[in-house]
Write a protein that holds these residues in place. Structure first.
Motif, PDB file in Angstrom:
ATOM      1  N   PRO A  30      25.799  27.938 -11.421  1.00 29.00           N
ATOM      2  CA  PRO A  30      24.431  28.461 -11.313  1.00 29.00           C
ATOM      3  C   PRO A  30      24.097  29.173  -9.997  1.00 29.00           C
ATOM      4  O   PRO A  30      23.149  29.967  -9.958  1.00 29.00           O
ATOM      5  CB  PRO A  30      23.551  27.217 -11.496  1.00 29.00           C
ATOM      6  CG  PRO A  30      24.439  26.039 -11.333  1.00 29.00           C
ATOM      7  CD  PRO A  30      25.849  26.469 -11.551  1.00 29.00           C
ATOM      8  N   MET A  31      24.846  28.898  -8.931  1.00 22.03           N
ATOM      9  CA  MET A  31      24.513  29.539  -7.645  1.00 22.03           C
ATOM     10  C   MET A  31      25.049  30.971  -7.640  1.00 22.03           C
ATOM     11  O   MET A  31      26.249  31.180  -7.754  1.00 22.03           O
ATOM     12  CB  MET A  31      25.111  28.732  -6.487  1.00 22.03           C
ATOM     13  CG  MET A  31      24.826  29.332  -5.117  1.00 22.03           C
ATOM     14  SD  MET A  31      23.068  29.538  -4.786  1.00 22.03           S
ATOM     15  CE  MET A  31      22.792  28.178  -3.653  1.00 22.03           C
ATOM     16  N   LYS A  32      24.127  31.927  -7.521  1.00 23.80           N
ATOM     17  CA  LYS A  32      24.476  33.351  -7.593  1.00 23.80           C
ATOM     18  C   LYS A  32      24.066  34.071  -6.306  1.00 23.80           C
ATOM     19  O   LYS A  32      22.891  34.463  -6.173  1.00 23.80           O
ATOM     20  CB  LYS A  32      23.732  34.027  -8.761  1.00 23.80           C
ATOM     21  CG  LYS A  32      23.801  33.293 -10.087  1.00 23.80           C
ATOM     22  CD  LYS A  32      25.065  33.629 -10.830  1.00 23.80           C
ATOM     23  CE  LYS A  32      25.079  33.025 -12.214  1.00 23.80           C
ATOM     24  NZ  LYS A  32      26.435  32.769 -12.696  1.00 23.80           N
ATOM     25  N   GLY A 100      34.906  20.548  -5.677  1.00 26.44           N
ATOM     26  CA  GLY A 100      35.043  20.342  -7.125  1.00 26.44           C
ATOM     27  C   GLY A 100      34.106  21.259  -7.886  1.00 26.44           C
ATOM     28  O   GLY A 100      33.913  22.406  -7.496  1.00 26.44           O
ATOM     29  N   ASP A 101      33.495  20.745  -8.954  1.00 21.76           N
ATOM     30  CA  ASP A 101      32.666  21.597  -9.808  1.00 21.76           C
ATOM     31  C   ASP A 101      31.416  22.098  -9.085  1.00 21.76           C
ATOM     32  O   ASP A 101      31.062  23.275  -9.165  1.00 21.76           O
ATOM     33  CB  ASP A 101      32.236  20.835 -11.077  1.00 21.76           C
ATOM     34  CG  ASP A 101      33.429  20.572 -11.990  1.00 21.76           C
ATOM     35  OD1 ASP A 101      34.467  21.226 -11.811  1.00 21.76           O
ATOM     36  OD2 ASP A 101      33.303  19.700 -12.876  1.00 21.76           O
ATOM     37  N   ASP A 102      30.708  21.205  -8.394  1.00 23.48           N
ATOM     38  CA  ASP A 102      29.502  21.625  -7.680  1.00 23.48           C
ATOM     39  C   ASP A 102      29.852  22.521  -6.492  1.00 23.48           C
ATOM     40  O   ASP A 102      29.132  23.481  -6.204  1.00 23.48           O
ATOM     41  CB  ASP A 102      28.728  20.396  -7.154  1.00 23.48           C
ATOM     42  CG  ASP A 102      27.773  19.821  -8.198  1.00 23.48           C
ATOM     43  OD1 ASP A 102      27.726  20.354  -9.326  1.00 23.48           O
ATOM     44  OD2 ASP A 102      27.081  18.832  -7.875  1.00 23.48           O
ATOM     45  N   ILE A 178      10.709  22.644   0.333  1.00 20.49           N
ATOM     46  CA  ILE A 178      10.035  22.736  -0.974  1.00 20.49           C
ATOM     47  C   ILE A 178      11.008  23.080  -2.107  1.00 20.49           C
ATOM     48  O   ILE A 178      10.570  23.413  -3.221  1.00 20.49           O
ATOM     49  CB  ILE A 178       8.829  23.712  -0.961  1.00 20.49           C
ATOM     50  CG1 ILE A 178       9.246  25.142  -0.596  1.00 20.49           C
ATOM     51  CG2 ILE A 178       7.753  23.214  -0.015  1.00 20.49           C
ATOM     52  CD1 ILE A 178       8.114  26.171  -0.809  1.00 20.49           C
ATOM     53  N   ASP A 179      12.295  22.995  -1.836  1.00 22.52           N
ATOM     54  CA  ASP A 179      13.305  23.068  -2.902  1.00 22.52           C
ATOM     55  C   ASP A 179      13.040  21.893  -3.862  1.00 22.52           C
ATOM     56  O   ASP A 179      12.564  20.835  -3.441  1.00 22.52           O
ATOM     57  CB  ASP A 179      14.670  22.892  -2.227  1.00 22.52           C
ATOM     58  CG  ASP A 179      15.866  23.154  -3.116  1.00 22.52           C
ATOM     59  OD1 ASP A 179      16.560  24.159  -2.877  1.00 22.52           O
ATOM     60  OD2 ASP A 179      16.135  22.323  -4.011  1.00 22.52           O
ATOM     61  N   VAL A 180      13.340  22.056  -5.157  1.00 25.19           N
ATOM     62  CA  VAL A 180      13.083  20.970  -6.119  1.00 25.19           C
ATOM     63  C   VAL A 180      13.983  19.755  -5.857  1.00 25.19           C
ATOM     64  O   VAL A 180      13.701  18.648  -6.323  1.00 25.19           O
ATOM     65  CB  VAL A 180      13.243  21.468  -7.575  1.00 25.19           C
ATOM     66  CG1 VAL A 180      14.703  21.639  -7.958  1.00 25.19           C
ATOM     67  CG2 VAL A 180      12.532  20.538  -8.569  1.00 25.19           C
ATOM     68  N   HIS A 181      15.047  19.960  -5.080  1.00 26.15           N
ATOM     69  CA  HIS A 181      15.948  18.842  -4.743  1.00 26.15           C
ATOM     70  C   HIS A 181      15.607  18.230  -3.378  1.00 26.15           C
ATOM     71  O   HIS A 181      15.034  18.903  -2.519  1.00 26.15           O
ATOM     72  CB  HIS A 181      17.402  19.337  -4.748  1.00 26.15           C
ATOM     73  CG  HIS A 181      17.850  19.858  -6.088  1.00 26.15           C
ATOM     74  ND1 HIS A 181      17.862  21.203  -6.391  1.00 26.15           N
ATOM     75  CD2 HIS A 181      18.261  19.201  -7.203  1.00 26.15           C
ATOM     76  CE1 HIS A 181      18.284  21.365  -7.647  1.00 26.15           C
ATOM     77  NE2 HIS A 181      18.522  20.168  -8.166  1.00 26.15           N
ATOM     78  N   HIS A 182      15.986  16.978  -3.218  1.00 24.84           N
ATOM     79  CA  HIS A 182      15.751  16.275  -1.953  1.00 24.84           C
ATOM     80  C   HIS A 182      16.619  16.876  -0.839  1.00 24.84           C
ATOM     81  O   HIS A 182      17.821  17.096  -1.037  1.00 24.84           O
ATOM     82  CB  HIS A 182      16.102  14.789  -2.137  1.00 24.84           C
ATOM     83  CG  HIS A 182      15.971  13.977  -0.882  1.00 24.84           C
ATOM     84  ND1 HIS A 182      16.902  13.041  -0.494  1.00 24.84           N
ATOM     85  CD2 HIS A 182      15.012  13.988   0.083  1.00 24.84           C
ATOM     86  CE1 HIS A 182      16.511  12.492   0.647  1.00 24.84           C
ATOM     87  NE2 HIS A 182      15.372  13.046   1.019  1.00 24.84           N
TER      88      HIS A 182
END
Ligand code: V1P
Ligand code: CA
Ligand code: ZN
Length: 390
Positions: A30-32, A100-102, A178-182
């Motif tokens: 997903p990271m583009k 790895g995958d992430d 304010i990213d949706v992740h911590h």
């Protein structure tokens, strides 16, 4: 046709290196990085580049990155090649450093990391030298990276490197996310100091949402001798938060934190995965609401380092970051809400070509954050701030 004038009384600097934009994490990742190209195209189409000082970001040096990261991790990052992930002799390090995958190993990984990190270090130095009042690096904001570990699409924690630069000049720095992740990597890096107050707003679900940390009461190790105790503010949220609730919560909490802590500078991570319709996110924010948080942060008139972060629906990421660039330039009123025809990538913005499409309506999610819950968050943060001195 479009030309934005320089803001009055302060300077805005833009830090970027186009070489960052060409990197690929892999087919289905997903990271583009090309979302940065789209952002730049929008910013230029509106003529905002005339209003800022533009700097070509340099690559951060190994030594600069070693201000936070361990040598063996940086050595591995520099030497590793795309095929190595499958080689048994490298397996130990691949696992230990969490590739790895992430966090895949792709072509040019070290260049990618050192360039986005260099942008944030440069930006922080411009603020310290009083050559800029607001410094922007949309390629930075990679808040999950740990000192010896890649995590959640982040390899080098440019934010930590930027904060470390600011701490050379300012006794206290405030970090807002304010990213949706911590913002776990930044929080953890400054876990033991009272010189950085970290504040993250995020979706929280210990088992079900990455990275699973950032509960309300995770405020820093509460050992009596730890000066960093209470200096991590976490605002855990549920799915579907809307514009009004988010803005009110942001202003209450950030306002109270600035008033109590009195930072000398602010670092703002503007992850755009908190927008509605994000491929990974689950909030309902529109571009204007995301921007309202940036606008509120600017009202404190403190040296401000602005970085990007997540954001997985590239057309909306670029809308948000272009709009936020205009806010930082005091020029948001000057932008036509119809995207100019000159944008090379205009096919991404149809059929409406609006800078502010109704994201919260395009994919509606129920707001699972009732008012009493939000009030309890504000109350808890006020309670926490009683332990903090500015
Ligand atoms: O959920 C996980 C991990 C992988 N599982 C074993 C648990 N990873 C997430 C990572 C999200 C990172 C967000 C970064 C940022 O905060 C800052 C840049 O925005 C994840 C997800 C997800 N839906 O949460 N990884 C992926 N999706 C993924 C999908 C396809 C290919 C590779 C990764
Ligand atoms: Ca966050
Ligand atoms: Zn994110």
């Amino acid at each position: 046709k479009y030309r934005i004038a320089r803001p009055q009384g302060y300077r805005v600097s833009w830090h970027a290196n186009p070489a960052v934009e060409g990197h690929h994490f892999g087919q289905s990742h997903p990271m583009k990085p090309w979302r940065l190209t789209l952002t730049k195209q929008l910013v230029m189409a509106y003529g905002m580049h005339h209003a800022m000082d533009l700097y070509l970001a340099r690559a951060a040096t190994h030594e600069e990155m070693a201000d936070f990261h361990e040598q063996d991790y940086l050595d591995f990052l520099r030497q590793v090649m795309p095929g190595d992930i499958d080689k048994s002799e490298k397996n130990d390090e691949v696992v230990r450093f969490n590739f790895g995958d992430d966090c895949p190993i792709f072509d040019g990984l070290y260049d990618y990391c050192s360039l986005y990190a260099g942008g944030t270090v440069d930006a922080a130095r411009k603020l310290c030298n009083n050559q800029s009042e607001i410094a922007i690096n949309w390629s930075g904001g990679l808040h999950h990276a740990k000192k010896s570990e890649a995590s959640g699409f982040c390899y080098v924690n440019d934010i930590v490197l930027g904060v470390l630069q600011l701490l050379r000049h300012h006794p206290r720095v405030m970090y807002i996310d304010i990213d949706v992740h911590h913002g776990d990597g930044v929080e953890q890096a400054f876990w033991s100091t009272d010189r950085v107050l970290t504040v993250s707003f995020h979706k929280y679900d210990r088992e079900g949402f990455f990275p699973g940390t950032g509960a309300l009461h995770e405020t820093g190790p509460s050992h009596p001798l730890n000066p960093g105790a209470h200096h991590a503010v976490n605002v855990p949220l549920h799915d579907g938060i809307d514009d009004q609730s988010y803005i009110a919560l942001y202003e209450e909490i950030v306002g109270a934190c600035v008033e109590t802590y009195r930072p000398g500078a602010i670092v703002l991570q503007c992850g755009a995965d908190s927008l509605g319709c994000d491929r990974l996110g689950c909030f309902n924010l529109n571009v204007r609401a995301h921007g309202a948080c940036v606008a509120f942060t600017k009202t404190f008139n403190l040296p401000l380092l602005v970085v990007g972060g997540g954001g997985y629906t590239p057309r909306n990421v670029s809308r948000a970051w272009a709009h936020e660039t205009s806010i930082l330039l005091d020029a948001d009123k000057d932008l036509d809400s119809t995207i100019p025809e000159t944008v090379a990538f205009r096919n991404h913005f149809g059929p409406d070509f609006s800078l502010f499409p109704p994201l919260s309506e395009l994919r509606h999610l129920d707001n699972k954050n009732p008012r009493p819950y939000l009030e309890s968050l504000v109350e808890a943060v006020h309670e926490q701030l009683r332990y903090i001195q500015g």
